[in-house]
Design a protein around this motif. Structure first.
Motif, mmCIF file in Angstrom:
data_model
loop_
_atom_site.group_PDB
_atom_site.id
_atom_site.type_symbol
_atom_site.label_atom_id
_atom_site.label_comp_id
_atom_site.label_asym_id
_atom_site.label_seq_id
_atom_site.Cartn_x
_atom_site.Cartn_y
_atom_site.Cartn_z
ATOM 1 N N PRO A 43 0.825 -1.187 -0.012
ATOM 2 C CA PRO A 43 0.020 0.015 0.054
ATOM 3 C C PRO A 43 0.876 1.360 0.082
ATOM 4 O O PRO A 43 0.430 2.375 -0.608
ATOM 5 N N LEU A 44 2.032 1.238 0.768
ATOM 6 C CA LEU A 44 2.835 2.492 0.844
ATOM 7 C C LEU A 44 3.374 2.811 -0.627
ATOM 8 O O LEU A 44 3.489 3.899 -1.038
ATOM 9 N N LYS A 45 3.866 1.761 -1.458
ATOM 10 C CA LYS A 45 4.240 2.063 -2.719
ATOM 11 C C LYS A 45 3.471 2.303 -3.633
ATOM 12 O O LYS A 45 3.510 3.322 -4.547
ATOM 13 N N LYS A 46 2.094 1.767 -3.630
ATOM 14 C CA LYS A 46 1.084 2.223 -4.323
ATOM 15 C C LYS A 46 0.693 3.733 -4.212
ATOM 16 O O LYS A 46 0.224 4.440 -5.173
ATOM 17 N N ALA A 47 0.576 4.109 -2.950
ATOM 18 C CA ALA A 47 0.360 5.636 -2.480
ATOM 19 C C ALA A 47 1.264 6.474 -3.140
ATOM 20 O O ALA A 47 1.159 7.428 -3.526
ATOM 21 N N GLN A 48 2.703 5.896 -3.002
ATOM 22 C CA GLN A 48 3.637 6.877 -3.543
ATOM 23 C C GLN A 48 3.842 7.056 -5.164
ATOM 24 O O GLN A 48 3.724 8.010 -5.783
ATOM 25 N N ASN A 49 3.426 5.891 -5.663
ATOM 26 C CA ASN A 49 3.113 5.885 -7.315
ATOM 27 C C ASN A 49 1.912 6.975 -7.269
ATOM 28 O O ASN A 49 2.028 7.607 -8.526
ATOM 29 N N LYS A 50 1.145 6.969 -6.810
ATOM 30 C CA LYS A 50 -0.317 7.658 -7.035
ATOM 31 C C LYS A 50 -0.039 9.265 -7.012
ATOM 32 O O LYS A 50 -0.284 9.930 -7.645
ATOM 33 N N GLU A 51 0.816 9.399 -5.845
ATOM 34 C CA GLU A 51 1.350 10.968 -5.610
ATOM 35 C C GLU A 51 2.139 11.346 -6.739
ATOM 36 O O GLU A 51 1.914 12.637 -7.126
ATOM 37 N N LYS A 52 3.177 10.485 -7.247
ATOM 38 C CA LYS A 52 3.941 10.851 -8.379
ATOM 39 C C LYS A 52 2.954 11.388 -9.543
ATOM 40 O O LYS A 52 3.561 12.201 -10.343
ATOM 41 N N ARG A 53 2.389 10.330 -9.762
ATOM 42 C CA ARG A 53 1.397 10.575 -10.984
ATOM 43 C C ARG A 53 0.379 11.951 -10.783
ATOM 44 O O ARG A 53 0.207 12.422 -11.870
ATOM 45 N N ILE A 54 -0.076 12.382 -9.643
ATOM 46 C CA ILE A 54 -0.498 13.691 -9.338
ATOM 47 C C ILE A 54 0.347 14.692 -9.650
ATOM 48 O O ILE A 54 -0.164 15.630 -10.213
ATOM 49 N N LYS A 55 1.460 14.622 -9.296
ATOM 50 C CA LYS A 55 2.693 15.758 -9.442
ATOM 51 C C LYS A 55 2.745 15.702 -11.058
ATOM 52 O O LYS A 55 2.876 16.982 -11.562
ATOM 53 N N ALA A 56 2.768 14.779 -11.861
ATOM 54 C CA ALA A 56 3.056 14.673 -13.311
ATOM 55 C C ALA A 56 1.776 15.523 -13.743
ATOM 56 O O ALA A 56 1.989 16.280 -14.717
ATOM 57 N N GLU A 57 0.433 15.230 -13.404
ATOM 58 C CA GLU A 57 -0.547 15.765 -13.914
ATOM 59 C C GLU A 57 -0.596 17.241 -13.594
ATOM 60 O O GLU A 57 -1.009 18.079 -14.585
ATOM 61 N N ARG A 58 -0.160 17.981 -12.701
ATOM 62 C CA ARG A 58 0.065 19.136 -12.146
ATOM 63 C C ARG A 58 1.109 19.967 -13.294
ATOM 64 O O ARG A 58 0.793 20.911 -13.630
ATOM 65 N N ILE A 59 2.181 19.063 -13.335
ATOM 66 C CA ILE A 59 3.147 19.788 -14.124
ATOM 67 C C ILE A 59 2.630 19.847 -15.634
ATOM 68 O O ILE A 59 2.960 20.819 -16.334
ATOM 69 N N LYS A 60 1.825 18.904 -16.112
ATOM 70 C CA LYS A 60 1.347 18.885 -17.175
ATOM 71 C C LYS A 60 0.408 20.103 -17.603
ATOM 72 O O LYS A 60 0.407 20.728 -18.559
ATOM 73 N N ALA A 61 -0.546 20.224 -16.611
ATOM 74 C CA ALA A 61 -1.390 21.246 -16.585
ATOM 75 C C ALA A 61 -0.811 22.762 -16.559
ATOM 76 O O ALA A 61 -1.121 23.512 -17.328
#
Length: 86
Positions: A43-61
């Motif tokens: 669950p920790l690694k999955k949560a870290q991956n999710k946070e990293k994807r959210i950061k990538a979406e913010r950079i894209k925006a």
């Protein structure tokens, strides 16, 4: 004009996230230097991956907004020297 997030699987098993930018008939690929764990089984690694994807979406925006500002010659509020209350 479009910006997409692409994934590339690396030899060491990680996944690299990058921006694929199409503008004015040319293509540019920029590495975000964000790496996901392909074997996220806790669950920790999955949560870290999710946070990293959210950061990538913010950079894209942010990149999309900068492209729109440049297309319509709009000055960014951050770059402006005008004080808000004046």
């Amino acid at each position: 004009m479009s910006v997409k997030i692409r994934e590339r699987k690396l030899k060491d098993g990680r996944i690299s996230l990058m921006l694929d930018i199409y503008a004015n008939g040319s293509r540019e690929v920029k590495s975000l230097k964000i790496f996901l764990d392909a074997n996220a089984n806790t669950p920790l690694k999955k949560a870290q991956n999710k946070e990293k994807r959210i950061k990538a979406e913010r950079i894209k925006a942010k990149v999309e907004m900068e492209m729109i500002d440049n297309d319509y010659s709009l000055a960014s509020m951050k770059k402006s020297n005008v004080m808000f209350l004046e």
